[in-house]
Write a protein that holds these residues in place. Sequence first.
Motif, PDB file in Angstrom:
ATOM      1  N   SER A 137      14.010   6.216  -3.857  1.00 49.67           N
ATOM      2  CA  SER A 137      14.775   6.557  -5.301  1.00 49.67           C
ATOM      3  C   SER A 137      14.580   5.374  -6.208  1.00 49.67           C
ATOM      4  CB  SER A 137      16.310   6.741  -4.801  1.00 49.67           C
ATOM      5  OG  SER A 137      16.311   7.707  -3.768  1.00 49.67           O
ATOM      6  N   THR A 138      14.390   4.142  -5.888  1.00 50.82           N
ATOM      7  CA  THR A 138      14.133   3.250  -6.965  1.00 50.82           C
ATOM      8  C   THR A 138      12.827   3.231  -7.333  1.00 50.82           C
ATOM      9  OG1 THR A 138      13.551   1.645  -5.160  1.00 50.82           O
ATOM     10  CG2 THR A 138      15.826   1.656  -5.758  1.00 50.82           C
ATOM     11  N   ILE A 139      11.956   3.758  -6.507  1.00 51.11           N
ATOM     12  CA  ILE A 139      10.621   3.926  -7.179  1.00 51.11           C
ATOM     13  C   ILE A 139      10.452   5.099  -8.174  1.00 51.11           C
ATOM     14  CG2 ILE A 139       8.047   4.532  -6.425  1.00 51.11           C
ATOM     15  CD1 ILE A 139       8.332   2.870  -3.792  1.00 51.11           C
ATOM     16  N   HIS A 140      11.065   5.970  -7.862  1.00 54.33           N
ATOM     17  CA  HIS A 140      10.996   7.278  -8.534  1.00 54.33           C
ATOM     18  C   HIS A 140      11.860   7.032  -9.902  1.00 54.33           C
ATOM     19  CE1 HIS A 140      12.971  11.424  -9.380  1.00 54.33           C
ATOM     20  NE2 HIS A 140      11.760  11.480  -9.896  1.00 54.33           N
ATOM     21  N   VAL A 151       4.958   9.632  -9.784  1.00 51.93           N
ATOM     22  CA  VAL A 151       4.809   9.852 -11.080  1.00 51.93           C
ATOM     23  C   VAL A 151       4.331  11.329 -11.545  1.00 51.93           C
ATOM     24  CG1 VAL A 151       3.132   9.305 -12.845  1.00 51.93           C
ATOM     25  CG2 VAL A 151       4.329   7.492 -11.606  1.00 51.93           C
ATOM     26  N   TRP A 152       3.325  11.809 -10.887  1.00 53.88           N
ATOM     27  CA  TRP A 152       2.989  13.116 -10.993  1.00 53.88           C
ATOM     28  C   TRP A 152       4.048  14.233 -11.182  1.00 53.88           C
ATOM     29  CZ3 TRP A 152       2.461  17.638  -8.224  1.00 53.88           C
ATOM     30  CH2 TRP A 152       1.694  18.663  -8.716  1.00 53.88           C
ATOM     31  N   ILE A 153       4.811  14.219  -9.774  1.00 52.54           N
ATOM     32  CA  ILE A 153       5.751  15.175  -9.714  1.00 52.54           C
ATOM     33  C   ILE A 153       6.834  15.003 -10.693  1.00 52.54           C
ATOM     34  CG2 ILE A 153       7.882  15.755  -8.240  1.00 52.54           C
ATOM     35  CD1 ILE A 153       6.053  14.907  -5.584  1.00 52.54           C
ATOM     36  N   SER A 154       7.208  13.650 -11.115  1.00 52.10           N
ATOM     37  CA  SER A 154       8.425  13.700 -12.002  1.00 52.10           C
ATOM     38  C   SER A 154       8.052  13.916 -13.415  1.00 52.10           C
ATOM     39  CB  SER A 154       8.859  12.245 -11.870  1.00 52.10           C
ATOM     40  OG  SER A 154       9.368  12.110 -10.591  1.00 52.10           O
ATOM     41  N   LEU A 155       6.903  13.494 -13.641  1.00 51.69           N
ATOM     42  CA  LEU A 155       6.237  13.901 -15.126  1.00 51.69           C
ATOM     43  C   LEU A 155       5.977  15.206 -15.371  1.00 51.69           C
ATOM     44  CD1 LEU A 155       3.984  10.736 -16.061  1.00 51.69           C
ATOM     45  CD2 LEU A 155       6.235  11.173 -16.683  1.00 51.69           C
ATOM     46  N   THR A 156       5.814  16.041 -14.376  1.00 46.45           N
ATOM     47  CA  THR A 156       5.371  17.485 -14.318  1.00 46.45           C
ATOM     48  C   THR A 156       6.721  18.223 -14.165  1.00 46.45           C
ATOM     49  OG1 THR A 156       3.413  17.128 -13.384  1.00 46.45           O
ATOM     50  CG2 THR A 156       4.088  19.299 -13.378  1.00 46.45           C
ATOM     51  N   PHE A 157       7.736  17.970 -13.496  1.00 42.37           N
ATOM     52  CA  PHE A 157       8.857  18.898 -13.148  1.00 42.37           C
ATOM     53  C   PHE A 157      10.131  18.242 -13.505  1.00 42.37           C
ATOM     54  CE2 PHE A 157       5.343  19.873 -10.167  1.00 42.37           C
ATOM     55  CZ  PHE A 157       5.196  21.199 -10.148  1.00 42.37           C
ATOM     56  N   VAL A 189      12.096  16.377  -3.820  1.00 43.16           N
ATOM     57  CA  VAL A 189      11.022  16.078  -3.278  1.00 43.16           C
ATOM     58  C   VAL A 189      11.032  14.697  -2.365  1.00 43.16           C
ATOM     59  CG1 VAL A 189       8.489  15.483  -3.338  1.00 43.16           C
ATOM     60  CG2 VAL A 189       9.375  17.218  -4.807  1.00 43.16           C
ATOM     61  N   LEU A 190      12.129  13.779  -2.927  1.00 46.87           N
ATOM     62  CA  LEU A 190      12.082  12.433  -2.200  1.00 46.87           C
ATOM     63  C   LEU A 190      12.627  12.652  -0.765  1.00 46.87           C
ATOM     64  CD1 LEU A 190      14.017  10.243  -4.839  1.00 46.87           C
ATOM     65  CD2 LEU A 190      11.588  10.261  -4.018  1.00 46.87           C
ATOM     66  N   ARG A 224       0.649  -1.126  -0.003  1.00 46.39           N
ATOM     67  CA  ARG A 224       0.015  -0.008   0.049  1.00 46.39           C
ATOM     68  C   ARG A 224       0.838   1.280  -0.002  1.00 46.39           C
ATOM     69  NH1 ARG A 224      -3.069  -1.535   3.667  1.00 46.39           N
ATOM     70  NH2 ARG A 224      -2.002  -0.653   5.384  1.00 46.39           N
ATOM     71  N   SER A 225       1.953   1.304   0.904  1.00 50.88           N
ATOM     72  CA  SER A 225       2.881   2.464   0.943  1.00 50.88           C
ATOM     73  C   SER A 225       3.621   2.451  -0.514  1.00 50.88           C
ATOM     74  CB  SER A 225       3.891   2.184   2.147  1.00 50.88           C
ATOM     75  OG  SER A 225       4.586   1.197   1.773  1.00 50.88           O
ATOM     76  N   ASN A 226       4.174   1.474  -1.077  1.00 51.75           N
ATOM     77  CA  ASN A 226       4.695   1.550  -2.267  1.00 51.75           C
ATOM     78  C   ASN A 226       3.858   2.355  -3.411  1.00 51.75           C
ATOM     79  OD1 ASN A 226       5.735   0.730  -4.827  1.00 51.75           O
ATOM     80  ND2 ASN A 226       6.802  -1.327  -3.840  1.00 51.75           N
ATOM     81  N   LEU A 227       2.601   1.733  -3.503  1.00 51.49           N
ATOM     82  CA  LEU A 227       1.830   2.347  -4.469  1.00 51.49           C
ATOM     83  C   LEU A 227       1.291   3.876  -3.937  1.00 51.49           C
ATOM     84  CD1 LEU A 227       0.119   1.473  -6.967  1.00 51.49           C
ATOM     85  CD2 LEU A 227      -1.826   1.300  -5.443  1.00 51.49           C
ATOM     86  N   ALA A 228       1.276   4.131  -2.775  1.00 49.90           N
ATOM     87  CA  ALA A 228       1.196   5.600  -2.626  1.00 49.90           C
ATOM     88  C   ALA A 228       2.166   6.432  -3.174  1.00 49.90           C
ATOM     89  CB  ALA A 228       0.792   5.751  -1.227  1.00 49.90           C
ATOM     90  N   ILE A 229       3.475   5.981  -2.697  1.00 49.50           N
ATOM     91  CA  ILE A 229       4.556   6.741  -3.224  1.00 49.50           C
ATOM     92  C   ILE A 229       4.779   6.901  -4.698  1.00 49.50           C
ATOM     93  CG2 ILE A 229       7.156   6.817  -2.961  1.00 49.50           C
ATOM     94  CD1 ILE A 229       7.031   5.476  -0.355  1.00 49.50           C
TER      95      ILE A 229
END
Length: 299
Positions: free
Chosen positions: A82-85, A23-29, A37-38, A13-18
């Motif tokens: 970091s790996t999720i990002h 996704v939103w932050i990285s694709l936007t900025f 942000v990490l 659950r925490s993995n998916l939330a992060i």
Amino acid sequence: MKPENDWRQQQERSNLAILKLMVWISLTFGRAVGRLVLYGIAAYYVLFAPRARRASRAYLHRALGRWAQWTDGYRHVFSFASTIHDRIYLLNDRFDLFDIEVIGAEALNEALARQPGALLIGAHLGSFEVLRAVGRGRAGLQVAMLMYEENARKINATLQAINPRAADDILPLGRVDSMLAARDRLAQGYLVGMLADRGLGNDPTLDCDFLGQPAAFPLGPWRMAAMLQRPVFFMAGLYLGGNRYRIHFEPLADFSHVTRADRAQAIDDAIRAYAGRLEAHCRNTPYNWFNFFDFWQKK
């Protein structure tokens, strides 16, 4: 709470939330802003996820051979985030953003030259997605991932937002046709990956010494590997900080010619070898193992 419920309900659950947030932050900025942000995300989870914090500290105490400090726990969570990002970019084939070293590719290539397809048995250690980068050095190399069906649904929903094509190579475990799907991909020359450091509640297990205490490792992935009759490699895509990763391919077992009479012993030997390789990597790169629950608790 049983250990299987712990990891399935808590960490995923925490993995998916992060992942959704990043996704939103990285694709936007972009990646640079996402990296900034990490630091805040990691601090939030260290401060406000006490169960995960306690489990992280207990694991790090074993892996580091000393009492884990707050900074160790923060580094552990930051490596995870970091790996999720970085999934966002790896799944969109932006390998140019990363410095990736590959160790052991020669043995894997030799196995693939003898017969199509090989099995990669990994763990929640570093990044599985970075494996896609080895395709740059071998034309036509493709990777499919077997995972538990509930997790596959969650991951597929997020992959659709990152790169819809990436979801095509997620194969759900637990179905009648799971074995057939894996067999077909292997016949096409795919590398088929599984993670073998967690099981479901009804999975039979084998106790192996791991970081100083016996731990239960599931038999299911290895029984499937034996039935698929392919060479098996330990795979780890270790995060080394910044934009650096190191991929390891290490031969574990070869079920290509194991007879039915010898299968059970071959499976036990492979699991013990797997536990040994996982332990070695946990000691060498301790902040890469992302099991934020009590891995040694009994059912």
